[in-house]
Scaffold this active site. Structure first.
Site, PDB file in Angstrom:
ATOM      1  N   GLY A  56       0.787  -1.229   0.000  1.00  0.00           N
ATOM      2  CA  GLY A  56       0.000   0.000   0.000  1.00  0.00           C
ATOM      3  C   GLY A  56       0.816   1.273   0.000  1.00  0.00           C
ATOM      4  N   HIS A  57       2.137   1.175   0.009  1.00  0.00           N
ATOM      5  CA  HIS A  57       2.997   2.367   0.131  1.00  0.00           C
ATOM      6  C   HIS A  57       4.101   2.327  -0.902  1.00  0.00           C
ATOM      7  CE1 HIS A  57       5.535   5.428   2.204  1.00  0.00           C
ATOM      8  NE2 HIS A  57       4.375   5.826   2.670  1.00  0.00           N
ATOM      9  N   PHE A  58       3.929   2.591  -2.054  1.00  0.00           N
ATOM     10  CA  PHE A  58       2.739   2.964  -2.798  1.00  0.00           C
ATOM     11  C   PHE A  58       2.627   2.007  -3.975  1.00  0.00           C
ATOM     12  CE2 PHE A  58       4.323   6.959  -0.964  1.00  0.00           C
ATOM     13  CZ  PHE A  58       3.232   7.334  -0.216  1.00  0.00           C
ATOM     14  N   VAL A  63       7.843   2.934  -1.882  1.00  0.00           N
ATOM     15  CA  VAL A  63       8.723   3.804  -1.108  1.00  0.00           C
ATOM     16  C   VAL A  63       8.696   3.320   0.335  1.00  0.00           C
ATOM     17  CG1 VAL A  63       9.134   6.159  -0.295  1.00  0.00           C
ATOM     18  CG2 VAL A  63       8.303   5.774  -2.624  1.00  0.00           C
TER      19      VAL A  63
END
Length: 152
Positions: A56-58, A63
């Site tokens: 989820g990041h990203f 990152v």
């Protein structure tokens, strides 16, 4: 022993797990090298794509989260403190992250990078330890912070 002949210590993953209670997926330090008692050391984190935060990041541009870099600095400091005191010291139940100041994030960290968390003790007041932390990738500063930890 003079500084020229001083041997700096290393904590492998087994020693790290003996010093701090963190476990997957929140154990963020793979090794600690160049340990000089509680005064300084370098935590190492190999950033890999299969870590859960990258879902989820990203999506499409992974990152490594800055907050996890700060947490990894705190874990490195915890290893330094407990390792110096001895993980079997009855006065050490655990070490807790207590403050963070002057945090700055300078460059993104991506899978394939190796983070090196340089921690240097600023001072100690009874059971509180104050450290300056810098996160580097290939020698380039990517994050920095002042933090403290408390032995309880």
């Amino acid at each position: 022993m003079n500084d020229a002949t001083k041997t700096l210590g290393v904590a492998d993953i087994q020693r790290i797990m003996a010093c701090i209670p963190h476990r997957y997926p929140f154990l963020l330090v793979d090794r600690v090298v160049d340990i000089d008692g509680e005064d300084s050391g370098i935590g190492i984190k190999n950033v890999t794509m299969n870590e859960p935060q990258f879902t989820g990041h990203f999506p499409g541009r992974p990152v490594f989260p800055g907050v996890l870099m700060i947490e990894a600095m705190a874990q490195t400091a915890g290893v330094l403190v407990v390792n110096a005191r001895g993980s079997d010291d009855p006065a050490v139940s655990t070490v807790l992250f207590t403050t963070i100041d002057k945090a700055k994030f300078r460059k993104p960290v991506i899978p394939g990078d190796t983070l090196r968390f340089h921690l240097t003790k600023v001072t100690r007041k009874r059971n509180l330890y104050f450290y300056r932390g810098e996160a580097r990738v290939d020698g380039v500063l990517v994050a920095e912070a002042d933090l403290s930890a408390m032995v309880v």
